[in-house]
Structures are given as structure tokens and as C-alpha cells.
Motif scaffolding. Structure first.
Motif, PDB file in Angstrom:
ATOM      1  N   ARG A 151      -2.448   6.603   2.692  1.00  0.00           N
ATOM      2  CA  ARG A 151      -2.897   6.789   4.083  1.00  0.00           C
ATOM      3  C   ARG A 151      -2.995   5.451   4.798  1.00  0.00           C
ATOM      4  NH1 ARG A 151      -7.963  10.180   5.116  1.00  0.00           N
ATOM      5  NH2 ARG A 151      -7.138  10.072   7.225  1.00  0.00           N
ATOM      6  N   ILE A 152      -3.494   4.449   4.105  1.00  0.00           N
ATOM      7  CA  ILE A 152      -3.582   3.112   4.700  1.00  0.00           C
ATOM      8  C   ILE A 152      -2.174   2.576   4.943  1.00  0.00           C
ATOM      9  CG2 ILE A 152      -4.345   0.735   4.304  1.00  0.00           C
ATOM     10  CD1 ILE A 152      -6.671   1.927   2.678  1.00  0.00           C
ATOM     11  N   PHE A 184      -0.732   4.131   8.046  1.00  0.00           N
ATOM     12  CA  PHE A 184      -1.297   3.524   9.252  1.00  0.00           C
ATOM     13  C   PHE A 184      -0.680   2.150   9.505  1.00  0.00           C
ATOM     14  CE2 PHE A 184      -4.404   0.657  11.188  1.00  0.00           C
ATOM     15  CZ  PHE A 184      -4.556   1.283  12.411  1.00  0.00           C
ATOM     16  N   LEU A 185      -0.557   1.353   8.459  1.00  0.00           N
ATOM     17  CA  LEU A 185       0.037   0.021   8.620  1.00  0.00           C
ATOM     18  C   LEU A 185       1.508   0.117   9.017  1.00  0.00           C
ATOM     19  CD1 LEU A 185      -1.605  -1.920   5.659  1.00  0.00           C
ATOM     20  CD2 LEU A 185      -2.205  -1.991   8.080  1.00  0.00           C
ATOM     21  N   LEU A 212      -3.492   4.629  -1.928  1.00  0.00           N
ATOM     22  CA  LEU A 212      -3.584   3.896  -0.669  1.00  0.00           C
ATOM     23  C   LEU A 212      -2.511   4.320   0.328  1.00  0.00           C
ATOM     24  CD1 LEU A 212      -4.268   0.345  -2.121  1.00  0.00           C
ATOM     25  CD2 LEU A 212      -5.921   1.983  -1.234  1.00  0.00           C
ATOM     26  N   THR A 228       0.815  -1.222   0.000  1.00  0.00           N
ATOM     27  CA  THR A 228       0.000   0.000   0.000  1.00  0.00           C
ATOM     28  C   THR A 228       0.848   1.272   0.000  1.00  0.00           C
ATOM     29  OG1 THR A 228      -0.206  -0.149   2.406  1.00  0.00           O
ATOM     30  CG2 THR A 228      -2.001  -1.052   1.080  1.00  0.00           C
ATOM     31  N   GLN A 229       2.071   1.202   0.446  1.00  0.00           N
ATOM     32  CA  GLN A 229       2.905   2.404   0.422  1.00  0.00           C
ATOM     33  C   GLN A 229       3.386   2.747  -0.982  1.00  0.00           C
ATOM     34  OE1 GLN A 229       5.980   2.012   3.370  1.00  0.00           O
ATOM     35  NE2 GLN A 229       4.792   3.282   4.763  1.00  0.00           N
TER      36      GLN A 229
END
Length: 129
Positions: A66-67, A70-71, A64, A58-59
Motif C-alpha cells: 500500500r505504501i 502511494f509512492l 508494504l 516497498t513495491q
């Protein structure tokens, strides 16, 4: 001010992180009470690896991000716990304390050393003048 903001100001972590801490502690206590700590640790490690893989994926995607951030917070927060669970699982397989000590030092000091030794690649347009 919302109660969740007050909790974040006082503890430094948001409510999701606190709930994750409590769930992890509850799972480990349950595994210990039912003599299933090895199985619970293995499941928690598999979950950590899947969250880490999801973070890496997701990075890379701008939509994605923001997700992914967070992860990244989650994997950074629980790295030490995951390292301790790996040592617990390894201690059931390897019965040499010196090897376990070496594995623990590599797991805990390894990421810090790598981050210190790896230099960011500077683009030609970003070089200081």
C-alpha cells in the motif's frame, strides 16, 4: 460525506497530493525570491530520487504494498516537474541549447517509449489459448 472526500471527487486528487503540490510551489517560489533556485531544485531532486528508491523497495514487499502504491502515485505525479528541474540544473552546466533540447526530449519521451516497447513476459500458464 467528509470534506476530504469532496475535495478528492472535485479535484481528482487526495488532500496529501494537493498539500505536496502547494509545498513544492512554495519551495520553488521561495528559492526564486531568494536567488537560491538552483539549491532548492537540487534538494527537491534529491528528495524525488529518495522517494523513487523507496517506491522501488516497498513495491517488492507484500506487507508494504500500500505504501509502495502511494509512492508510485507520487512519483508518477511529479515526474514532469522533476524532469523540468533536471533541465534547469543542466542548463546551469550545459550551455548548448541543442543538447538541452535533446536531454528534454529523452527525459519526457523516454519513459513512454520504453513502456510501449517493453512487453510483459507471459508465463507459460498465462498464455491465451
Amino acid at each position: 460525506m467528509k470534506w476530504s472526500n469532496r475535495i478528492q471527487i472535485v479535484t481528482g486528487q487526495n488532500c496529501v497530493h494537493i498539500a505536496l503540490h502547494l509545498l513544492l510551489i512554495a519551495a520553488l517560489v521561495w528559492g526564486w525570491k531568494h536567488q537560491a533556485l538552483l539549491q532548492v531544485s537540487t534538494i527537491l531532486l534529491a528528495m524525488y530520487v529518495s522517494v523513487f528508491a523507496a517506491m522501488l523497495l516497498t513495491q517488492r514487499l507484500p506487507r508494504l504494498r500500500r505504501i509502495g502504491d502511494f509512492l508510485e502515485d507520487v512519483t508518477t505525479t511529479y515526474y514532469f516537474g522533476a524532469a523540468m528541474l533536471v533541465l534547469l540544473v543542466l542548463s546551469r552546466v550545459i550551455h548548448n541549447n541543442l543538447l538541452l533540447c535533446a536531454a528534454g526530449i529523452v527525459m519526457l519521451a523516454g519513459p513512454a517509449l520504453v513502456s510501449l516497447l517493453v512487453k510483459e513476459r507471459v508465463q507459460p500458464s498465462q498464455r491465451p489459448r
